[in-house]
Write an enzyme that holds these catalytic residues in place. Sequence first.
Site, PDB file in Angstrom:
ATOM      1  N   LYS B  35       0.815  -1.212   0.000  1.00  0.00           N
ATOM      2  CA  LYS B  35       0.000   0.000   0.000  1.00  0.00           C
ATOM      3  C   LYS B  35       0.853   1.269   0.000  1.00  0.00           C
ATOM      4  O   LYS B  35       0.599   2.198  -0.758  1.00  0.00           O
ATOM      5  CB  LYS B  35      -0.925  -0.003   1.221  1.00  0.00           C
ATOM      6  CG  LYS B  35      -1.908   1.152   1.237  1.00  0.00           C
ATOM      7  CD  LYS B  35      -2.986   0.938   2.265  1.00  0.00           C
ATOM      8  CE  LYS B  35      -2.422   0.838   3.667  1.00  0.00           C
ATOM      9  NZ  LYS B  35      -1.914   2.120   4.181  1.00  0.00           N
ATOM     10  N   GLY B 470     -78.238  -6.714   8.881  1.00  0.00           N
ATOM     11  CA  GLY B 470     -78.214  -6.393   7.446  1.00  0.00           C
ATOM     12  C   GLY B 470     -77.167  -5.350   7.078  1.00  0.00           C
ATOM     13  O   GLY B 470     -77.161  -4.841   5.966  1.00  0.00           O
ATOM     14  N   SER B 472     -73.863  -5.583   6.478  1.00  0.00           N
ATOM     15  CA  SER B 472     -72.973  -5.962   5.381  1.00  0.00           C
ATOM     16  C   SER B 472     -73.710  -6.015   4.059  1.00  0.00           C
ATOM     17  O   SER B 472     -73.172  -5.606   3.022  1.00  0.00           O
ATOM     18  CB  SER B 472     -72.333  -7.323   5.667  1.00  0.00           C
ATOM     19  OG  SER B 472     -71.492  -7.226   6.805  1.00  0.00           O
ATOM     20  N   SER B 539     -69.810  -2.789  16.253  1.00  0.00           N
ATOM     21  CA  SER B 539     -69.366  -1.628  17.048  1.00  0.00           C
ATOM     22  C   SER B 539     -70.405  -1.251  18.100  1.00  0.00           C
ATOM     23  O   SER B 539     -71.074  -0.227  17.966  1.00  0.00           O
ATOM     24  CB  SER B 539     -69.012  -0.437  16.149  1.00  0.00           C
ATOM     25  OG  SER B 539     -69.980  -0.201  15.160  1.00  0.00           O
TER      26      SER B 539
END
Lengths: 306, 635
Positions: B35, B470, B472, B539
């Site tokens: 190096k 009812g 849904s 809910s």
Amino acid sequence: MRSVTDKRPLTHLQRLEAESIAIIREAAAEAERPVMLYSVGKDSAVMLHLAMKAFYPAPPPFPLLHVDTTWKFQEMYEFRDRITAELGVELIVHQNPECVELGINPFTHGSSVHTDMWKTQGLKQALDKHGFDVAFGGARRDEEKSRAKERVFSIRSASHQWDAKAQRPELWRLYNVRKSRGESIRVFPLSNWTELDVWQYIHQQQIPVVPLYLAAERPVVERNGTLIMVDDDRMPLEPGEVPVMKKVRFRTLGCYPLTGAIESDADELTLVIQEMLLTTTSERQGRVIDHDSAASMEKKKQEGYF
Amino acid sequence: MSGDLLATDIEAYLDAHEQKDLLRFITCGSVDDGKSTLIGRLLYESKLIFDDQLAALEADSKVSGTQGGDLDLALLVDGLAAEREQGITIDVAYRFFTTDRRKFIVADTPGHEQYTRNMVTGASTADVAVILVDARKGLLTQTRRHSYLVSLLGIKTVVLAVNKMDAVGYDQSVAAAIDADYRQFASGIGLDDVTVIPISALRGDNIIETGPNLSWYDGPTLLEYLETVEPVGAATGGPMRMPVQWVTRPDPSFRGFAGQLVAGSVAPGDAVRVLPGGQTSLVERIVTADGDLDVAVAGQSVTLTLADEIDVSRGDVLAAAAEPPAVADQFETSLVWMSDQPMLPGRPYLLKIGTRTVGVSIAQPKYKINVNTMEHTAARTLELNEIGVCNLNLDRAVPFDPYEVNRDMGGFIIIDRLTDVTLAAGMIHFALRRADNVHWQSVEVHKEARAAQAHQKPCVVWFTGLSGSGKSTIANLLEKRLFADGRRTYLLDGDNVRHGLNKDLGFTEADRVENIRRVAEVSKLMVDAGLIVLVSFISPFRAERRMARALLEEGEFVEVYVDTPLEVAESRDPKGLYRKARRGELVNFTGIDSPYEPPEDPEIRVDTTTMTPDEAADRVLRVLRERAILPSAGG
């Protein structure tokens, strides 16, 4: 200059300039009482120019400090007073009172006592007296091998000592500017500049420098192969020594009795740069090597200051 | 050519050289890899060796050189050898050379002992890494270590310099084998832009010119490559970022914000946002001592003035208003420990990122990384030169981008509060949570913009009612009509959501509350996305429905009470659930052993004993039009 609509990548000088400005702002923002060491030379000229840019349209929020030896070239004093007045920056001049009293000079006391007492001790006095905790210096990493690993922000103990083990790792553009009580920090905004960068930038930005960098007829005497300018009548001449007029210039500036001149026709900035570049290449072709003491003085200056 | 220019036309020469750009690279490898010889060769060939250095080199080469009295270029950079003997810590050294095309800054890092700390430091500012291997030895553990550290610090462009080709007779197959080995390894750690160049630093083969020994090689020489490479990721594109370093206030009429642009570009008129505060303004001027600019790009140090008087201080970040950085106070990070005193989880330290310094504590590492094998091992702490992945907890939120995206926005240092020394460097992976005290400052593409694009007013239509009422069925019919009308909709159904997002929840009161909280939050996001969201959940509790309403803006929540008496719902029992509940096979069933709290003031009430599902859907549609959520029919 960069065009105002330019979106290309930055040139190397633009990157260096931006980096230095960021370093100066960062140090100033976190310091309690910063100061910029001003030696009147070309590196100081560049550093001051960058400081003016960093805070524009405001002036730099710190004073300049010139640690004076009373033995600088007359032209340096004239230049210093003119430039600082033009720029409207505060200048503090410190002369070690002990040296003034004892009349320390390079002829009777030798160059190392002279340098140590005026510059090294003088600097410590000035920093302590004013309570400066962060001091900008114009040193560059390319100046000598041992400086290649110096930090941009270099921490000093309360007694201004540099402790290799206490130096902090520095990554990215993040600088740790915190310090404990009594410690101070030297900041080197020009760390990544080379001598050629400095000259190119002076040329590009038309930064005023002391005329001593340009060749002119000056009265000199030759001592031990070095040309010394007889700048005032304090310089004792040896028996039979008569100053002669020669066209000379200086590569670095310090106390005139300790600063060697080189004979040169380069009376313009571009010619100085040309001479500097050509000298390097031609010397590689085996010319007589010119051990001008200016180079060693530059090192002394660094040892003294930093 | 430029040499001639130097001698004949210095002005033209300087003009050309002022246009050069800058490349920063790091060299990795030990002395054994050659190096120092390589760096010495680059300095020598670029004619940057001064007279006194050359004279010294010639003398040194005769005394202590390893090349039989020939110039030993390694001695040029081994000035540190003397220091090594004196026991001073070996450190990163920066070296400079320039060619006609570019200026170079080389971070020269010794390959041994303090390697991690030094390499990480050197790599942090490098665009490119040059990793050396000895052609005789091929890939070694240290090659992998160097490559890993380079990739850790975000360098993507790597040169593998296969050195000492002279020692293997310039054998093409040797280079080819190393090439193949390395590419396989490198791609595994994210190094994609790899160039393999066979060289002999000692003989100068393939440094400047390829030369006869490597005539089979048809790629660029090392210097050609370094002069032309456009490093991946070094380009600082992306949205504008500028950490504010300093507020310039020369007089009451001027207030400028000084800093260095770390990403993107900026022009007067651009909208900028101040982080972490979140206020926005327009850039008025880009002020420099050389005159105002029309544009500034990443890397430039500038001073910006803004059109509005907003609060901006040192430590803030000015960013493109439309694409601001995130703000957070908890992160996952990689940490490189750089101090003799080990990391203590939980101890208060300081963290500096950009121009901001805040308090921080570090959690026990998730793991540390063996830099030689890249294995993860458990760790309680980090010691000098160790690398670990740790969570950080900041005492204030900071703006950031992941390190991978921007080094300056995602890199930080850890500072000891007592001694003020730098203990560690780190890189942000991602934020663990968004800071509480920061508003979700919406970007240019906000809810209104999305809604306008969809030509609708986003809202939540919340169907509540007993199981079997009812909900849904009606919600489904409504969605079909909205969809046919070109509306963008989404139906959140209680049963479906419980299969995924909420499958960890049962039917206790606490779980029902959480069930609704999650659905409400999801609905809110969907409204933000510009959708008309239909929620069909029993809910049963008023409190949760009120909570859902409160999450949304005025007029965005439309509650539909599907009013079906229990006995009617129970007689329908489409899923057989009431029967199960009556038999005691289901507990906490709404209406049976868990209460249902009917809405007191719903926007819409549909009585399914007097309306068919189609009529109910029509009724909802009509109310949505009346409330100007949907355009009136035909409009």
